[in-house]
Design an enzyme around this catalytic site. Structure first.
Site, mmCIF file in Angstrom:
data_model
loop_
_atom_site.group_PDB
_atom_site.id
_atom_site.type_symbol
_atom_site.label_atom_id
_atom_site.label_comp_id
_atom_site.label_asym_id
_atom_site.label_seq_id
_atom_site.Cartn_x
_atom_site.Cartn_y
_atom_site.Cartn_z
ATOM 1 N N ASN A 79 0.794 -1.224 0.000
ATOM 2 C CA ASN A 79 0.000 0.000 0.000
ATOM 3 C C ASN A 79 0.830 1.279 0.000
ATOM 4 O O ASN A 79 0.364 2.327 -0.419
ATOM 5 C CB ASN A 79 -0.996 0.006 1.165
ATOM 6 C CG ASN A 79 -0.364 -0.363 2.489
ATOM 7 O OD1 ASN A 79 0.702 -0.985 2.552
ATOM 8 N ND2 ASN A 79 -1.015 0.000 3.578
ATOM 9 N N GLU A 88 4.293 -5.365 11.989
ATOM 10 C CA GLU A 88 3.195 -4.397 11.943
ATOM 11 C C GLU A 88 2.118 -5.029 11.081
ATOM 12 O O GLU A 88 2.244 -5.114 9.863
ATOM 13 C CB GLU A 88 3.675 -3.063 11.369
ATOM 14 C CG GLU A 88 2.735 -1.906 11.694
ATOM 15 C CD GLU A 88 1.756 -1.608 10.573
ATOM 16 O OE1 GLU A 88 0.655 -2.195 10.581
ATOM 17 O OE2 GLU A 88 2.084 -0.799 9.708
ATOM 18 N N CYS A 131 -3.598 -0.711 7.145
ATOM 19 C CA CYS A 131 -3.786 -1.475 8.386
ATOM 20 C C CYS A 131 -4.417 -0.624 9.475
ATOM 21 O O CYS A 131 -5.133 -1.130 10.339
ATOM 22 C CB CYS A 131 -2.445 -2.011 8.883
ATOM 23 S SG CYS A 131 -1.712 -3.252 7.808
ATOM 24 N N GLU A 141 7.416 1.281 15.725
ATOM 25 C CA GLU A 141 8.167 1.967 14.682
ATOM 26 C C GLU A 141 7.917 3.466 14.766
ATOM 27 O O GLU A 141 7.078 3.931 15.515
ATOM 28 C CB GLU A 141 7.743 1.440 13.305
ATOM 29 C CG GLU A 141 8.021 -0.045 13.119
ATOM 30 C CD GLU A 141 7.600 -0.545 11.747
ATOM 31 O OE1 GLU A 141 8.494 -0.784 10.924
ATOM 32 O OE2 GLU A 141 6.386 -0.696 11.526
#
Length: 486
Positions: free
Chosen positions: A155, A251, A286, A464
């Site tokens: 994405n 993630e 996400c 992150e």
């Protein structure tokens, strides 16, 4: 519409050189807006991973000894190149993954900013001294791990490639990037642009599929593996990494909630619901808040406003700078999303807006879906429980806070949550109860450089986008000195 310029090299990049896959295999990469093949790209296999890892280990031995401020200088130079070529890289991403060119141009800026951010933190990888009394010194050092593999999602191809290499490189590691199988072109072009800036082997790009990913995750020469992807892919990476007990950073997916309390402004909530769904990316994020929980007192007023709020997102050709919503990444994913829409309709959810594929004009052969919002959704419906990763949002009505929070937290994932209320105490208590790693109050969708991003439960491991990411690519060594020992 703009025309992208393809990379001159479509092979595997390691050892500061281009290689064909040892098997000779190539696979097509597509434009999801037209269904046309953009290029044939080399596909790495296990033997290629072995060769690339050997090169990366040699590069690591040189890069780890480069002074931190010199590493920072090189990273800043890479960031400047990303900014200079941002238009070109964004256009490649737009054509290859289907997201709008204008949004991908923003991604290029984010990638450069992340690189600069971690370059500025190289002197913060500090150790400690521990008092031991006279004649003894005890201290800790932060040292790089070695070779880091980063497996990326489709994405944000350039943003993930350019941004996610920053922290491990700043810490002194070599990095192997496995770009998304659906959209590898911007990573290959970035390798062309920065070729020669880093020592041989320090930066690698290995396009490939599950074979390459599994080989990287299990390889004894990889010291840490990271993934941005689905929960299922995260489990697979974690299993493979367990053979060598290497650390992972994951993630993963989410079925994230937006919670609106009765004192919220209906106009602001309607706009937040649309913004949080990331319709520009066709909901392929996400962190999208794909479940909106609206209090009874607010529900109908918000629903009345949603059609107007979503109207600015209309599917269009991704490489057109005027496009506000692009295409899903590929035909297989398109079919999956349309299956969920059909499931929602069959199970009795009411379509507020959208619910159809776009099959007219220039978009006839592409993977385009209208922004879709379902109301009258019940918790047992698939669209209410499963991550769709498409432009599909569900509305839930609530009246009792405890039951609502139980439903919000009732899934195995917990990445983001957005809470809307004029009462800060109410919102703060809700944020404390939400089982999610990243919570907005009267805000939605935004990331903030320096603020740690990551999930609870099966939405991932690690954080992150902050100093914690940098530290996670180091290991701690204790040194004890006896001054009177000789």
């Amino acid at each position: 519409m703009l025309e992208p310029t393809l990379p001159a090299n479509l092979g595997l990049y390691y050892g500061n050189a281009w290689h064909a896959a040892q098997s000779g295999r190539t696979d097509p990469t597509f434009d999801p807006a037209t269904g046309k093949v953009l290029a044939q790209v080399a596909t790495a296999g296990e033997a290629d991973v072995d060769a690339a890892v050997a090169s990366a280990r040699a590069g690591f031995r040189e890069w780890r000894d480069v002074a931190p401020l010199e590493r920072a200088r090189v990273l800043k130079e890479i960031a400047a190149i990303i900014r200079k070529h941002g238009d070109e890289l964004a256009l490649l991403d737009s054509a290859n993954c289907g997201n709008p060119y204008t949004e991908m141009r923003g991604d290029a800026g984010v990638a450069a900013a992340q690189m600069e951010f971690f370059a500025g933190l190289v002197t913060e990888m500090k150790g400690d001294t521990i008092p031991m009394g006279p004649e003894r010194i005890n201290m800790t050092l932060r040292e790089p791990l070695g070779v880091v593999a980063r497996i990326l999602a489709f994405n944000h191809p350039l943003m993930f490639c350019g941004g996610k290499m920053g922290a491990p490189l700043a810490a002194g590691n070599a990095v192997i990037i496995k770009p998304p199988v659906q959209a590898p072109l911007s990573a290959l072009r970035l390798a062309e642009l920065i070729d020669g800036l880093l020592p041989k082997g320090v930066f690698t790009v290995l396009p490939g599929g599950t074979e390459a990913g599994a080989a990287l995750a299990s390889h004894k020469g990889i010291d840490k593996v990271t993934l941005i992807g689905s929960v299922g892919a995260g489990r697979a990476v974690m299993r493979a990494a367990s053979d060598t007990l290497k650390p992972v950073l994951l993630e993963l997916g989410g079925k994230n909630a937006l919670i609106a309390y009765p004192d919220s402004d209906p106009d602001k909530v309607a706009n937040a619901i649309v913004a949080g769904m990331n319709f520009s990316w066709c909901g392929q994020s996400c962190g999208s808040t794909s479940r909106a929980f609206l209090h009874d007192d607010l529900h109908d007023a918000v629903v009345e406003r949603l059609a107007a709020a979503v109207s600015r997102f209309k599917p269009g050709m991704p490489t057109d700078p005027a496009t506000t919503m692009g295409a899903l990444v590929g035909r297989e994913h398109f079919d999956r999303v349309m299956g969920y829409i059909a499931s929602g309709k069959a199970e009795g959810a009411r379509v507020v807006t959208g619910g159809n594929a776009v099959t007219e004009g220039a978009m006839a052969d592409g993977c385009f879906v209208e922004p879709t919002i379902f109301a009258d959704v019940t918790p047992d419906m698939r669209v209410a429980r499963e991550e769709i990763f498409g432009p599909v949002l569900v509305l839930r009505r609530w009246s009792e806070e405890g039951a609502m929070m139980d439903e919000v937290n009732g899934l195995d994932v917990g990445l983001t949550c957005s809470i809307w209320s004029k009462d800060l105490a109410t919102a703060h208590r809700a944020a404390a109860r939400a089982e999610a790693g990243f919570v907005w109050i009267n805000e939605v969708g935004r990331h903030f450089l320096g603020a740690p991003f990551g999930g609870y439960k099966q939405s991932g491991l690690g954080r992150e986008e902050g100093i914690g990411e940098l530290i996670s690519f180091t290991q701690e060594k204790n040194i004890h000195i006896n001054l009177g020992g000789q």
